[in-house]
Design a protein around this motif. Structure first.
Motif, PDB file in Angstrom:
ATOM      1  N   GLY A   2      27.587  10.832 -46.559  1.00 17.16           N
ATOM      2  CA  GLY A   2      26.892  11.468 -45.438  1.00 17.16           C
ATOM      3  C   GLY A   2      27.207  11.388 -44.168  1.00 17.16           C
ATOM      4  O   GLY A   2      26.480  11.821 -43.298  1.00 17.16           O
ATOM      5  N   GLY A   3      28.495  11.463 -44.110  1.00 24.53           N
ATOM      6  CA  GLY A   3      29.222  11.586 -42.698  1.00 24.53           C
ATOM      7  C   GLY A   3      29.267  12.780 -41.987  1.00 24.53           C
ATOM      8  O   GLY A   3      29.611  12.857 -41.008  1.00 24.53           O
ATOM      9  N   GLY A   4      29.334  13.779 -42.678  1.00 22.46           N
ATOM     10  CA  GLY A   4      29.471  14.968 -42.501  1.00 22.46           C
ATOM     11  C   GLY A   4      30.783  15.994 -42.824  1.00 22.46           C
ATOM     12  O   GLY A   4      31.052  17.014 -42.285  1.00 22.46           O
ATOM     13  N   LYS A   5      31.530  15.197 -44.081  1.00 20.67           N
ATOM     14  CA  LYS A   5      32.729  15.878 -44.190  1.00 20.67           C
ATOM     15  C   LYS A   5      32.876  17.272 -44.843  1.00 20.67           C
ATOM     16  O   LYS A   5      33.265  18.212 -44.429  1.00 20.67           O
ATOM     17  N   THR A   6      31.936  17.346 -45.729  1.00 19.48           N
ATOM     18  CA  THR A   6      31.716  18.668 -46.478  1.00 19.48           C
ATOM     19  C   THR A   6      31.005  19.412 -45.603  1.00 19.48           C
ATOM     20  O   THR A   6      31.333  20.879 -45.593  1.00 19.48           O
ATOM     21  N   THR A   7      29.999  19.339 -44.585  1.00 22.42           N
ATOM     22  CA  THR A   7      29.556  20.040 -43.777  1.00 22.42           C
ATOM     23  C   THR A   7      30.384  20.710 -42.777  1.00 22.42           C
ATOM     24  O   THR A   7      30.686  21.993 -42.502  1.00 22.42           O
ATOM     25  N   LEU A   8      31.433  19.883 -42.356  1.00 26.88           N
ATOM     26  CA  LEU A   8      32.762  20.250 -41.681  1.00 26.88           C
ATOM     27  C   LEU A   8      33.502  21.430 -42.071  1.00 26.88           C
ATOM     28  O   LEU A   8      33.752  22.254 -41.427  1.00 26.88           O
ATOM     29  N   LEU A   9      33.732  20.983 -43.420  1.00 24.53           N
ATOM     30  CA  LEU A   9      34.623  22.085 -44.258  1.00 24.53           C
ATOM     31  C   LEU A   9      33.647  23.482 -44.371  1.00 24.53           C
ATOM     32  O   LEU A   9      34.390  24.710 -44.422  1.00 24.53           O
ATOM     33  N   HIS A  10      32.439  23.496 -44.547  1.00 23.72           N
ATOM     34  CA  HIS A  10      31.469  24.524 -44.474  1.00 23.72           C
ATOM     35  C   HIS A  10      31.552  25.305 -43.367  1.00 23.72           C
ATOM     36  O   HIS A  10      31.520  26.747 -43.137  1.00 23.72           O
TER      37      HIS A  10
END
Length: 208
Positions: A2-10
């Motif tokens: 939930g830290g935002g890692k995948t969101t960053l890749l998106h």
């Protein structure tokens, strides 16, 4: 989590709308280029590579439709995929089933890495590329990734910290914020969040 890692890749791929003047590649705002151009320069390997209900050859060439068969074979060998492909009666003409259901997770990941090798983009994004694999499959994937990342800018998301030990720079995210930033050695010396998780995973590995 939930830290935002995948969101960053998106965001880097503009799969999520990105405000202007927020993400730059080589000094260029990514909102000023077409998505086609952006995606041409980025290769992405997710946690679970999804394949089309086509042949292995078709799925490999999805990385580069103009690739010659010889180039496909070389990429498959470098991704440690050729060995298992040769065990099928139809080899590269084998149908993989919907989403690649006829292949194991490790086999699908090696197909994904071969695709990325064929594409040969200067930027590589890895999103938990080895997290769902058994130890043997992970070993093959790690060897293939080592071949893949040469002379590329690599952004790798991972919970399994051993996969990051050879990276130049580690960024620890928590609730969308950077809480640690440095080399693996620096972060271990700081004895913060990275060092804590590293120690916990080392203990878990020792118990196996």
């Amino acid at each position: 989590s939930g830290g935002g890692k995948t969101t960053l890749l998106h965001l880097l791929q503009r799969l999520i709308d990105t405000p202007k003047n927020t993400i730059f590649i080589d000094g260029q705002d990514i909102t000023t280029v077409t998505q086609e151009s952006l995606h041409h320069h980025i290769a992405f390997i997710p946690q679970d590579t999804s394949l089309f209900h086509r042949t292995i050859m078709d799925n490999l060439k999805y990385g580069c439709f103009s690739a010659r068969k010889e180039d496909v074979f070389t990429a498959a060998k470098n991704a440690f995929a050729d060995k298992f492909i040769q065990t099928f009666p139809k080899r590269y003409d084998t149908l993989v089933g919907d989403k690649g259901i006829k292949l194991s997770g490790g086999e699908r990941q090696r197909i994904g890495i071969a695709r990325a090798l064929l594409k040969n983009s200067p930027i590589l994004l890895l999103d938990e590329a080895t997290s769902a694999l058994d130890s043997e499959s992970e070993t093959y994937i790690q060897r293939a990734i080592t071949k893949l990342i040469k002379d590329k800018t690599v952004i790798a998301v991972a919970h399994r910290l051993s996969t990051l030990k050879n990276m130049d720079r580690i960024i620890v995210l928590e609730h969308g914020q950077i809480i640690e930033d440095g080399t693996p050695a620096d972060l271990l010396e700081q004895k913060g969040a990275f060092a804590k998780f590293w120690k916990l995973q080392q203990l878990e590995e020792a118990k196996k």
